[in-house]
Design a protein around this motif. Sequence first.
Motif, mmCIF file in Angstrom:
data_model
loop_
_atom_site.group_PDB
_atom_site.id
_atom_site.type_symbol
_atom_site.label_atom_id
_atom_site.label_comp_id
_atom_site.label_asym_id
_atom_site.label_seq_id
_atom_site.Cartn_x
_atom_site.Cartn_y
_atom_site.Cartn_z
ATOM 1 N N VAL A 49 26.887 32.176 33.462
ATOM 2 C CA VAL A 49 27.882 32.521 32.443
ATOM 3 C C VAL A 49 28.555 33.852 32.779
ATOM 4 C CG1 VAL A 49 28.175 33.098 30.013
ATOM 5 C CG2 VAL A 49 26.644 31.240 30.665
ATOM 6 N N ALA A 50 27.834 34.765 33.401
ATOM 7 C CA ALA A 50 28.379 36.086 33.685
ATOM 8 C C ALA A 50 29.366 36.087 34.850
ATOM 9 C CB ALA A 50 27.239 37.055 33.989
ATOM 10 N N GLN A 51 29.223 35.104 35.754
ATOM 11 C CA GLN A 51 30.052 35.137 36.972
ATOM 12 C C GLN A 51 31.555 35.096 36.694
ATOM 13 O OE1 GLN A 51 28.744 35.800 39.942
ATOM 14 N NE2 GLN A 51 30.895 36.017 40.615
ATOM 15 N N PRO A 52 32.049 34.241 35.775
ATOM 16 C CA PRO A 52 33.492 34.255 35.498
ATOM 17 C C PRO A 52 33.996 35.619 35.005
ATOM 18 C CG PRO A 52 32.505 32.255 34.646
ATOM 19 C CD PRO A 52 31.367 33.150 35.063
ATOM 20 N N PHE A 53 33.150 36.284 34.223
ATOM 21 C CA PHE A 53 33.548 37.609 33.736
ATOM 22 C C PHE A 53 33.647 38.604 34.896
ATOM 23 C CE2 PHE A 53 32.052 35.561 29.930
ATOM 24 C CZ PHE A 53 32.881 36.049 28.928
ATOM 25 N N ARG A 54 32.706 38.482 35.823
ATOM 26 C CA ARG A 54 32.745 39.374 36.983
ATOM 27 C C ARG A 54 33.951 39.074 37.868
ATOM 28 N NH1 ARG A 54 26.214 38.934 38.073
ATOM 29 N NH2 ARG A 54 25.601 40.494 36.500
ATOM 30 N N ASP A 55 34.270 37.806 38.009
ATOM 31 C CA ASP A 55 35.476 37.444 38.771
ATOM 32 C C ASP A 55 36.732 37.987 38.088
ATOM 33 O OD1 ASP A 55 33.861 36.135 40.550
ATOM 34 O OD2 ASP A 55 34.208 34.137 39.682
ATOM 35 N N GLY A 56 36.734 37.876 36.750
ATOM 36 C CA GLY A 56 37.877 38.418 36.006
ATOM 37 C C GLY A 56 37.993 39.927 36.165
ATOM 38 N N ALA A 57 36.840 40.604 36.255
ATOM 39 C CA ALA A 57 36.851 42.046 36.452
ATOM 40 C C ALA A 57 37.467 42.396 37.809
ATOM 41 C CB ALA A 57 35.437 42.611 36.349
ATOM 42 N N GLY A 58 37.175 41.568 38.818
ATOM 43 C CA GLY A 58 37.777 41.799 40.134
ATOM 44 C C GLY A 58 39.288 41.654 40.088
ATOM 45 N N SER A 59 39.758 40.648 39.349
ATOM 46 C CA SER A 59 41.207 40.467 39.210
ATOM 47 C C SER A 59 41.836 41.639 38.464
ATOM 48 C CB SER A 59 41.504 39.160 38.470
ATOM 49 O OG SER A 59 41.011 38.049 39.208
ATOM 50 N N ALA A 60 41.122 42.149 37.464
ATOM 51 C CA ALA A 60 41.627 43.301 36.720
ATOM 52 C C ALA A 60 41.687 44.535 37.624
ATOM 53 C CB ALA A 60 40.753 43.576 35.507
ATOM 54 N N ASP A 61 40.718 44.672 38.521
ATOM 55 C CA ASP A 61 40.764 45.780 39.483
ATOM 56 C C ASP A 61 41.982 45.660 40.399
ATOM 57 O OD1 ASP A 61 38.506 47.114 38.606
ATOM 58 O OD2 ASP A 61 37.141 45.974 39.891
ATOM 59 N N ASP A 62 42.296 44.427 40.795
ATOM 60 C CA ASP A 62 43.491 44.214 41.617
ATOM 61 C C ASP A 62 44.754 44.621 40.848
ATOM 62 O OD1 ASP A 62 41.907 43.234 43.637
ATOM 63 O OD2 ASP A 62 42.224 41.118 43.117
ATOM 64 N N LEU A 63 44.758 44.306 39.543
ATOM 65 C CA LEU A 63 45.905 44.691 38.720
ATOM 66 C C LEU A 63 46.022 46.211 38.652
ATOM 67 C CD1 LEU A 63 48.184 43.827 36.795
ATOM 68 C CD2 LEU A 63 46.504 43.879 34.926
ATOM 69 N N ALA A 64 44.887 46.890 38.496
ATOM 70 C CA ALA A 64 44.897 48.356 38.463
ATOM 71 C C ALA A 64 45.396 48.923 39.796
ATOM 72 C CB ALA A 64 43.502 48.882 38.154
ATOM 73 N N ALA A 65 44.972 48.315 40.906
ATOM 74 C CA ALA A 65 45.427 48.767 42.220
ATOM 75 C C ALA A 65 46.936 48.573 42.375
ATOM 76 C CB ALA A 65 44.681 48.022 43.321
ATOM 77 N N ALA A 66 47.451 47.471 41.829
ATOM 78 C CA ALA A 66 48.896 47.235 41.882
ATOM 79 C C ALA A 66 49.643 48.299 41.087
ATOM 80 C CB ALA A 66 49.221 45.848 41.337
ATOM 81 N N GLY A 67 49.078 48.690 39.944
ATOM 82 C CA GLY A 67 49.691 49.761 39.163
ATOM 83 C C GLY A 67 49.716 51.075 39.930
ATOM 84 N N THR A 68 48.616 51.361 40.638
ATOM 85 C CA THR A 68 48.550 52.581 41.446
ATOM 86 C C THR A 68 49.599 52.554 42.564
ATOM 87 O OG1 THR A 68 46.168 52.775 41.005
ATOM 88 C CG2 THR A 68 47.047 54.001 42.873
ATOM 89 N N ALA A 69 49.717 51.389 43.217
ATOM 90 C CA ALA A 69 50.697 51.250 44.293
ATOM 91 C C ALA A 69 52.121 51.414 43.765
ATOM 92 C CB ALA A 69 50.540 49.897 44.984
ATOM 93 N N LEU A 70 52.382 50.845 42.572
ATOM 94 C CA LEU A 70 53.715 50.958 41.982
ATOM 95 C C LEU A 70 54.041 52.420 41.670
ATOM 96 C CD1 LEU A 70 56.271 49.755 40.754
ATOM 97 C CD2 LEU A 70 54.980 49.403 38.624
ATOM 98 N N ARG A 71 53.062 53.132 41.116
ATOM 99 C CA ARG A 71 53.289 54.536 40.797
ATOM 100 C C ARG A 71 53.570 55.344 42.063
ATOM 101 N NH1 ARG A 71 48.308 57.606 38.339
ATOM 102 N NH2 ARG A 71 47.692 57.352 40.522
ATOM 103 N N GLY A 72 52.805 55.079 43.123
ATOM 104 C CA GLY A 72 53.022 55.781 44.385
ATOM 105 C C GLY A 72 54.395 55.487 44.977
ATOM 106 N N ALA A 73 54.830 54.222 44.885
ATOM 107 C CA ALA A 73 56.134 53.844 45.428
ATOM 108 C C ALA A 73 57.267 54.531 44.661
ATOM 109 C CB ALA A 73 56.308 52.327 45.378
ATOM 110 N N VAL A 74 57.109 54.600 43.344
ATOM 111 C CA VAL A 74 58.133 55.254 42.531
ATOM 112 C C VAL A 74 58.203 56.744 42.861
ATOM 113 C CG1 VAL A 74 58.747 55.926 40.179
ATOM 114 C CG2 VAL A 74 58.057 53.580 40.665
#
Length: 202
Positions: free
Chosen positions: A77-102
């Motif tokens: 049951v916990a694995q989907p949540f952990r996978d979702g956390a990884g996707s959320a980390d990717d989203l955070a990394a995209a935000g960091t990249a966007l800020r750096g590009a700007v």
Amino acid sequence: MQLYSSRPGRAIWQVVGDLVAIGTIVAAIWISQQVREAIASLGAFGTQIEDAGGGFATTLTDAGDALAQVPFVGEGVAQPFRDGAGSADDLAAAGTALRGAVEAMATTVSTALWLLPVLLLVLIWLIPRLRFATRAGASRRLAETPAGRDLLALRALVGQPTAKVLTAAPDPLAALRTADRAGLDALAALELRAAGVRSQTA
């Protein structure tokens, strides 16, 4: 070094040109800073994405860790949540990249906005001003000795308009051949005026 011509009319235009050039540089720097701040403000969107992604990842990780404690089925049951956390980390990394590009774009655009006008001013204002100051200083030093004034007279004979040369010395070649002091001084004074230096003999 003589920065301004001894001729009032020319000196006024030189002062006006200097003030315009300095004002242009100040305005270009101010505008570039305003543009930089305006572009950099767009980086707030990247920061929001980064914060949201990081917070969501933490929440999903905590939920997965809690569910993992459930006997028998916890890990599944916990694995989907952990996978979702990884996707959320990717989203955070995209935000960091966007800020750096700007931020990079803001720096590039603002630098171009002040650097290009400054380079243009160097070509059309600073170089001619330095050339004038160098010529005026060298001419003034030459005028301090008789040999230097003779050289100035020769420069006038070669470089000044014929009408002005003949007005200063009706027979300039004879003045050179006979070392006529009055004629040579008149020609030297002509060259000094062209260089923006006040002649002591004129």
